[in-house]
Design an enzyme around this catalytic site. Structure first.
Site, PDB file in Angstrom:
ATOM      1  CB  THR A  12      -0.881  -0.017   1.422  1.00  0.00           C
ATOM      2  OG1 THR A  12       0.057   0.081   2.302  1.00  0.00           O
ATOM      3  CG2 THR A  12      -1.998  -1.150   1.046  1.00  0.00           C
ATOM      4  N   GLY A  13       2.187   1.041   0.015  1.00  0.00           N
ATOM      5  CA  GLY A  13       3.017   2.249   0.085  1.00  0.00           C
ATOM      6  C   GLY A  13       3.208   2.761  -1.409  1.00  0.00           C
ATOM      7  CB  VAL A  15       8.433   1.849  -3.260  1.00  0.00           C
ATOM      8  CG1 VAL A  15       9.043   0.627  -4.056  1.00  0.00           C
ATOM      9  CG2 VAL A  15       9.234   2.971  -3.291  1.00  0.00           C
ATOM     10  NE  ARG A 102      19.696  -0.403  -0.527  1.00  0.00           N
ATOM     11  CZ  ARG A 102      19.039   1.019  -0.461  1.00  0.00           C
ATOM     12  NH1 ARG A 102      19.866   1.776  -0.080  1.00  0.00           N
ATOM     13  NH2 ARG A 102      17.979   1.067  -0.979  1.00  0.00           N
ATOM     14  CB  CYS A 131      16.148   6.062  -5.475  1.00  0.00           C
ATOM     15  SG  CYS A 131      16.398   7.202  -4.056  1.00  0.00           S
ATOM     16  CD  GLN A 158      19.120  11.972  -3.270  1.00  0.00           C
ATOM     17  OE1 GLN A 158      20.047  11.992  -2.879  1.00  0.00           O
ATOM     18  NE2 GLN A 158      18.067  11.160  -2.669  1.00  0.00           N
ATOM     19  N   GLY A 162      11.184  10.469  -2.737  1.00  0.00           N
ATOM     20  CA  GLY A 162      12.262   9.796  -2.161  1.00  0.00           C
ATOM     21  C   GLY A 162      11.831   9.567  -0.548  1.00  0.00           C
ATOM     22  CG  HIS A 234      16.162  11.192  -7.106  1.00  0.00           C
ATOM     23  ND1 HIS A 234      15.002  11.889  -6.165  1.00  0.00           N
ATOM     24  CD2 HIS A 234      16.332  10.205  -5.902  1.00  0.00           C
ATOM     25  CE1 HIS A 234      14.691  11.052  -5.018  1.00  0.00           C
ATOM     26  NE2 HIS A 234      15.697  10.019  -4.856  1.00  0.00           N
TER      27      HIS A 234
END
Length: 338
Positions: A12-13, A15, A102, A131, A158, A162, A234
């Site tokens: 639901t966000g 992204v 990451r 991103c 940006q 974001g 961005h």
């Protein structure tokens, strides 16, 4: 082509909802879609290929209770820290959009146009980069391959998106839900938290992720990351010091040949990339390509990309596509036996 059961966590966000759109648009072979979010969003409905999908609460047994092949996670580092390993233990291939994994050794950090080979034969958690890092990587790969890279200086511009829905709200309303100061008519030189050396975590991410993705652990990289009053898209100014000298026309031709990149560079006619070019699409636009006269073998470029699409959702789906392309029959056999 085999069809997969796919979960979107954080559906639901900003992204997560875009991940669903991109899965549709790119015709990813989905047999069954599952949408997960927090208890607050459970029971809501999201649409996929014109059909409603009820959002379920993410729990520690979600990946055991459902037959899921691939999970796209975009629910924050804390959620990913808990649930990504649980999914991987259940045999799910996890593509995580947070910063949690990451920099973990052994976990691939992937931009499909740059380093897809790192997921050949891989099972488990795959990390999606930051991103602002993603949009620079195909450009820097092109330069690395022909000229070699010596030092990179990033200056980012940006967009509010974001910071998610709250960031867009702050831009539209002038509030400070997520930013230190009102963003309209302003620029804010802080993204993420400050570190002891005065840099921010966003800047640290760009440094470390650039080195990992390009396979250059000793590359000199520095960054200054700034939030600007733009909704989506961005911008990044890149100053790249190369190992060898270059010809600008060759640089332009190489960039034009790079997958996912569009060169928009005609200064005489005032043609250069702007955020409106990339909004709601998946391309990386590059322009203002010029020599830095202050030192040898140094190039200035300007690039823009939609930070929610190529900078997050689309790159995640492209990773899933590449992973599926590489997946061997043994993986599917193991899943069927499980």
């Amino acid at each position: 082509m085999k069809k997969l059961n796919v979960a979107v966590v954080g559906a639901t966000g900003l992204v997560g909802s875009t991940m669903l759109k991109v899965l549709e648009e790119r015709e990813f072979p989905v047999a069954q879609i599952y949408a997960f979010a927090t208890a607050r969003s459970a029971g809501k409905t999201v649409m996929f290929h014109g059909a409603p999908c009820v959002v379920e609460e993410l729990t520690e047994t979600s990946f055991v209770d459902h037959d899921i092949d691939v999970a796209l996670l975009s629910a924050g580092g804390g959620t990913s820290k808990v649930y990504a390993p649980l999914a991987a233990e259940a045999g799910v291939t996890v593509i995580d959009n947070s910063s949690q994994w990451r920099q973990v050794d052994g976990i691939p950090l992937v931009v499909p146009e740059v380093n897809p080979e790192v997921i050949k034969g891989y099972r488990g958690i795959i990390a999606n980069p930051n991103c602002s890092t993603i949009q620079c990587m195909p450009i820097l790969k092109t330069l690395r391959d022909r000229y070699g890279l010596k030092r990179i200086v990033y200056s980012t511009y940006q967009a509010a998106a974001g910071a998610g829905m709250k960031g867009l709200h702050d831009l539209e309303e002038g509030t400070t839900t997520t930013f230190d100061y009102p963003l309209p008519l302003n620029v804010l030189p802080r993204i993420d938290e400050f570190m002891e050396d005065g840099s921010t975590k966003e800047e640290w991410k760009m440094v470390q992720e650039t080195r990992k993705i390009l396979g250059l652990p000793d590359l000199a990289v520095t960054a200054t990351c700034v939030r600007v009053p733009v909704d989506f898209g961005h911008g990044v100014a890149i100053n790249a010091e190369l190992q060898d000298d270059f010809d600008l026309e060759t640089v332009r031709a190489d960039l034009e040949a790079q997958d996912g990149v569009i060169v928009k560079d005609d200064p005489k006619n005032h043609v250069y990339p702007i955020p409106q070019d990339c909004k709601f699409n998946d391309m990386i636009y590059v322009g203002r390509i010029r020599r830095d006269a202050s030192q040898p073998n140094t190039l200035n470029l300007w690039c823009v990309a939609d930070n929610i699409r190529k900078g997050a959702a689309t790159n995640s789906v492209q990773i899933a596509e590449k992973w599926l392309e590489y997946a061997d029959e043994s993986w599917f056999a193991d899943r069927e036996e499980a």
